[in-house]
Design a protein around this motif. Structure first.
Motif, PDB file in Angstrom:
ATOM      1  N   VAL A  75      28.519  44.094  22.586  1.00  0.00           N
ATOM      2  CA  VAL A  75      27.920  45.625  22.308  1.00  0.00           C
ATOM      3  C   VAL A  75      28.573  46.358  21.054  1.00  0.00           C
ATOM      4  N   SER A  76      29.734  46.126  21.026  1.00  0.00           N
ATOM      5  CA  SER A  76      30.410  46.793  19.577  1.00  0.00           C
ATOM      6  C   SER A  76      31.975  46.181  19.611  1.00  0.00           C
ATOM      7  N   ARG A  77      32.387  46.203  18.493  1.00  0.00           N
ATOM      8  CA  ARG A  77      33.636  45.688  18.347  1.00  0.00           C
ATOM      9  C   ARG A  77      34.872  46.292  19.043  1.00  0.00           C
ATOM     10  N   GLU A  78      34.796  47.609  19.406  1.00  0.00           N
ATOM     11  CA  GLU A  78      35.635  48.227  20.124  1.00  0.00           C
ATOM     12  C   GLU A  78      35.813  47.996  21.700  1.00  0.00           C
ATOM     13  N   SER A  79      34.349  47.834  22.307  1.00  0.00           N
ATOM     14  CA  SER A  79      34.420  47.377  23.882  1.00  0.00           C
ATOM     15  C   SER A  79      34.445  46.052  23.973  1.00  0.00           C
ATOM     16  N   GLU A  80      33.836  45.220  22.849  1.00  0.00           N
ATOM     17  CA  GLU A  80      33.803  43.714  23.104  1.00  0.00           C
ATOM     18  C   GLU A  80      33.130  43.301  24.491  1.00  0.00           C
ATOM     19  N   ARG A  81      32.271  44.179  24.931  1.00  0.00           N
ATOM     20  CA  ARG A  81      31.608  43.517  26.067  1.00  0.00           C
ATOM     21  C   ARG A  81      30.518  42.489  25.747  1.00  0.00           C
ATOM     22  N   LEU A  82      30.629  41.642  26.357  1.00  0.00           N
ATOM     23  CA  LEU A  82      29.768  40.391  25.967  1.00  0.00           C
ATOM     24  C   LEU A  82      28.214  40.560  26.382  1.00  0.00           C
ATOM     25  N   ARG A 126      28.471  22.574  25.554  1.00  0.00           N
ATOM     26  CA  ARG A 126      28.965  22.614  24.185  1.00  0.00           C
ATOM     27  C   ARG A 126      30.372  23.509  24.144  1.00  0.00           C
ATOM     28  N   GLN A 127      30.127  24.644  24.757  1.00  0.00           N
ATOM     29  CA  GLN A 127      31.023  25.677  24.675  1.00  0.00           C
ATOM     30  C   GLN A 127      30.987  26.614  25.934  1.00  0.00           C
ATOM     31  N   CYS A 128      32.112  27.404  26.366  1.00  0.00           N
ATOM     32  CA  CYS A 128      32.085  28.415  27.204  1.00  0.00           C
ATOM     33  C   CYS A 128      32.893  29.455  26.843  1.00  0.00           C
ATOM     34  N   LEU A 129      32.517  30.901  27.254  1.00  0.00           N
ATOM     35  CA  LEU A 129      33.205  31.757  26.959  1.00  0.00           C
ATOM     36  C   LEU A 129      34.143  32.422  27.811  1.00  0.00           C
ATOM     37  N   VAL A 130      35.357  32.835  27.372  1.00  0.00           N
ATOM     38  CA  VAL A 130      36.375  33.321  28.355  1.00  0.00           C
ATOM     39  C   VAL A 130      36.345  34.885  28.263  1.00  0.00           C
ATOM     40  N   THR A 131      36.366  35.261  29.684  1.00  0.00           N
ATOM     41  CA  THR A 131      36.051  36.953  29.741  1.00  0.00           C
ATOM     42  C   THR A 131      36.870  37.393  30.820  1.00  0.00           C
ATOM     43  N   ARG A 132      37.359  38.621  30.841  1.00  0.00           N
ATOM     44  CA  ARG A 132      38.112  39.358  31.878  1.00  0.00           C
ATOM     45  C   ARG A 132      37.186  40.511  32.041  1.00  0.00           C
ATOM     46  N   SER A 133      36.723  41.012  33.337  1.00  0.00           N
ATOM     47  CA  SER A 133      36.033  42.003  33.744  1.00  0.00           C
ATOM     48  C   SER A 133      34.917  42.335  32.533  1.00  0.00           C
ATOM     49  N   GLY A 134      34.082  41.246  32.246  1.00  0.00           N
ATOM     50  CA  GLY A 134      33.073  41.521  31.381  1.00  0.00           C
ATOM     51  C   GLY A 134      33.410  41.455  29.833  1.00  0.00           C
ATOM     52  N   ARG A 135      34.735  41.425  29.546  1.00  0.00           N
ATOM     53  CA  ARG A 135      35.149  41.838  28.138  1.00  0.00           C
ATOM     54  C   ARG A 135      35.478  40.490  27.710  1.00  0.00           C
TER      55      ARG A 135
END
Length: 738
Positions: A616-623, A701-710
């Motif tokens: 969403v933005s570099r500040e929130s980093e919500r995927l 190929r890849q998976c993303l690592v998140t915590r609470s959507g971030r």
């Protein structure tokens, strides 16, 4: 405004090459599956609109079976041609047929009216080179001339083979099975299954086997069949535009390859399932069965061996085996496991030396030297001089009244009270003892020379080292379970079981190997001995290392292959493996509606990542999702050509609606179509055991690592492979493809 709105949505129409992959990259199995489901849904809905669309949907449904039919026909035909050519060129090293030079020795004497039963291999139409040039067949001069010309022909064939591979198709070398396993797991190697590779592999396989080198044509025939599969995939967009569907076809093609290599259609299907395939749905099982059937039928129609069988060494044993024989069968399994371990370690050590020293720079010289040594040592021994198939055929066959082999040279005493054709009860003659020490020398020679031959820059399959057993009726252990006047032990059966044990020790195959062996020989009664030997050889070999020869070569070449047989038992978490790690620059990301075309192009230029998370933005980093690098490059290039007003400072947005921008701003660019809105994610506390399992079973190929959507980081397939290597105390960088 309406016009500009339409321009902004131009990417809602598909354009060429989006969703494709670059060379030496891994496919996204989930995306390929999703694309095929969408394609199938469209065809189904359109089929109700008109008769023509309904016919097209039927053609689409039948296209898979048509491809299997074509693969079976072409691979069966090529196998028949290869068998005939190898038979002729192998005999060409020793002589020529005067009545028709394209006849092999056996075919030449078939047509002769002057051939006697006792001298069935001799006829006036077939002449050795010394007989043709000097008129003499006996004596040291004739022998040395034949010896010299045998070496010359062998060197000529091998030089031609390695030169063709080097100049026209470098991918045509080796057996091809390690690479096919890697390709079927989702890796892209462009050209490996191309038209040139198919042509050169077929021609050079004939030359390599005919040269007398200690190699077989079984592995390369799987490669040839997969090339046929890839060729026919290009005729149907269903397969040419979907890498996942293409791999289903290649799995079936591998089954057809084994079907014609061993004359074992069911064994071929099981080989594809057990040994090479990564993803094998039920539909692929049926199609593999059909492809193997058509390939076997085509080869049978060509009848290259003239025995109405699919293989040269088809035999039928009619004598039962005895319970006490399980002990020697298991001992053969132990020998096979030890031989497999020795072969893998020796061959990998030699191949590693070839890759890391000056030796690898002179592939032509290496082939010439190995061929020269093989020819010089092979000619004096009749069991190493002949082709592999003929040798196995003689060892597998049981002795009968019509056999002329040295192994059946039993003393024929007219004063004996037993029938003359009762071979088991007659004492061994000098021919048997001569044959036994020649076979012992042949075994040692084949064991050593095969280690250096497999992996050279020519097509080479694994030779099946065969075993021979000698028996005698009067041993005390046989007295209770041998009927007088009947076969007590079948030597050919021991050769068959020994061959299965050795091949099992090298490749670690079990189920498919047993089925291949009983289809190969027709020995349905001997499934239990084969199973005992195959399982024992696998147990013994696994005690020294879990890898078969194909997995060892995959690891040696650094292919990104996640083997489903490997177990990951270490207690690490996703956060330990993900990037970026501490001290590394932050993760390269795109924002959903505030990045310009210039920013995207700069990011692509500065990094070599295969894709970028969108937040969403570099500040929130919500995927929000994930976008592939190649798709970004193609989309921007296409937009500059087709959409007016797209410049370097145009805003790129991945949302459904355009962002609110000042009127003075240039035309924005909508790229939502290429965004994957459902990338696979795990939390930072997910155990790596689970992550590895997910990568294996879903082909990620890849998976993303998140915590609470971030968004926290990313784990790629190469990160997983590096971590697994590190956990096994290996160099993490050594497993990367180069």
């Amino acid at each position: 405004m309406n016009g500009s709105g339409n321009l902004m949505d131009f990417l809602d129409e598909p354009f060429p090459d989006v969703g494709t992959y670059e060379d030496f990259h891994t496919i996204d199995w989930l995306r390929e599956k999703s694309r095929d489901t969408d394609r199938h849904r469209k065809i189904t809905s359109k089929s109700k609109e008109s008769i023509w669309e309904f016919v097209k949907s039927l053609l689409d449904a039948w296209s898979g079976w048509v491809v299997m039919l074509l693969i079976g026909l072409l691979s069966g035909t090529l196998a028949g041609v290869i068998d005939l050519a190898v038979d002729w060129m192998t005999d060409l090293k020793e002589g020529v047929c005067l009545s028709a030079f394209w006849y092999s020795h056996e075919q030449c004497c078939w047509t002769s009216n002057e051939t006697t039963f006792d001298n069935r291999d001799k006829c006036p139409q077939w002449q050795t080179w010394s007989e043709l040039m000097t008129g003499h067949t006996q004596g040291a001069g004739g022998y040395l001339l034949n010896y010299f010309l045998y070496i010359v022909w062998a060197l000529f064939f091998s030089f031609l083979a390695v030169s063709l591979v080097r100049v026209f198709a470098p991918y045509a070398c080796g057996s091809g099975i390690p690479e096919i396993k890697t390709i079927l797991s989702g890796f892209i190697i462009r050209g490996y299954l191309g038209k040139w590779t198919l042509l050169i592999k077929t021609v050079t396989l004939v030359l390599a086997v005919s040269s007398g080198l200690s190699l077989g044509k079984e592995g390369p025939l799987v490669h040839v069949a997969c090339c046929c599969g890839n060729l026919f995939c290009s005729l149907f967009s269903k397969y040419s535009k979907n890498e996942g569907k293409r791999r289903e076809v290649l799995s079936a093609a591998a089954a057809a390859g084994v079907s014609v290599a061993f004359g074992a259609p069911i064994g071929g299907v099981l080989f594809s399932l057990e040994e090479v395939s990564y993803y094998f749905p039920l539909k692929t099982l049926w199609r593999s069965f059909f492809a193997a059937l058509v390939a076997a039928f085509t080869l049978r129609s060509i009848n290259p061996f003239g025995n109405s069988r699919l293989v040269l060494f088809y035999v039928e044993y009619h004598t039962p085996w005895y319970m006490a024989e399980l002990v020697p069968f298991i001992l053969l399994g132990v020998f096979g496991g030890l031989w497999g371990t020795l072969f893998i370690r020796g061959n990998i050590a030699w191949c590693r030396r070839r890759k890391t020293t000056q030796l690898g720079k002179y592939p032509v010289l290496e082939v010439i030297v190995v061929t020269g040594i093989t020819a010089i040592l092979a000619f004096p021994n009749p069991y190493t001089r002949r082709s592999t198939s003929e040798l196995i055929s003689e060892l597998f066959n049981d002795c009968g009244a019509l056999e002329s082999s040295q192994l059946c040279d039993y003393v024929n005493d007219p004063n004996m009270t037993r029938p003359l054709d009762d071979i088991p009860d007659r004492p061994a003659g000098p021919g048997v003892y001569t044959a036994l020490w020649q076979l012992a020398l042949a075994l040692i020679f084949k064991i050593i020379i095969t280690i250096f031959t497999f992996g050279m820059k020519i097509p080479s399959g694994l030779f099946i080292p065969s075993m021979m057993a000698y028996h005698h009726h009067d041993w005390i252990i046989f007295k209770n379970w041998c009927r007088p006047g009947a076969d007590c032990v079948t030597p050919g059966l021991y050769a068959m079981v020994g061959a299965a044990a050795c091949l099992g020790g090298v490749t670690r195959m079990t189920v498919s190997l047993v089925v291949i062996m009983f289809e190969l020989t027709g020995g349905l009664e001997y499934i239990v001995p084969l199973m005992a030997a195959a399982v024992t050889s696998k147990w013994v070999a696994d005690a020294f290392g879990k890898e078969g020869i194909y997995e060892a070569h995959i690891q040696l070449n650094g292919y990104p292959f996640l083997d489903v047989k490997d177990e990951f038992t270490h207690r690490t978490l996703a956060t330990d493996v993900m990037r970026p790690r501490r001290g590394e620059p932050p993760l390269a990301v795109l924002t959903q509606d505030s990045t310009t075309v210039e920013d995207v192009e700069a990011l692509i230029k500065e990094t070599d990542y295969n894709g970028f998370p969108v937040v969403v933005s570099r500040e929130s980093e919500r995927l929000i999702g994930f976008v592939q690098r190649r798709d970004l490059i193609l989309a921007i290039k296409n937009a500059r050509q087709k959409q007016d007003g797209v410049v370097s400072n145009s805003v790129v947005y991945f949302t459904e609606d355009a962002p609110q921008l000042p009127a003075s701003n240039p035309q924005p660019l909508k790229l939502r179509r290429i965004l994957n809105l459902s990338p696979f994610t795990v939390t930072d506390h997910t155990p790596m055991e689970t992550v590895v399992d997910i990568f294996r079973k879903l082909g990620l190929r890849q998976c993303l690592v998140t915590r609470s959507g971030r968004l926290l980081g990313i784990i790629t397939k190469k990160d997983v492979l590096r971590h697994m290597a590190q956990m096994m105390n290996q160099d993490p960088e050594s497993i990367m493809f180069n």
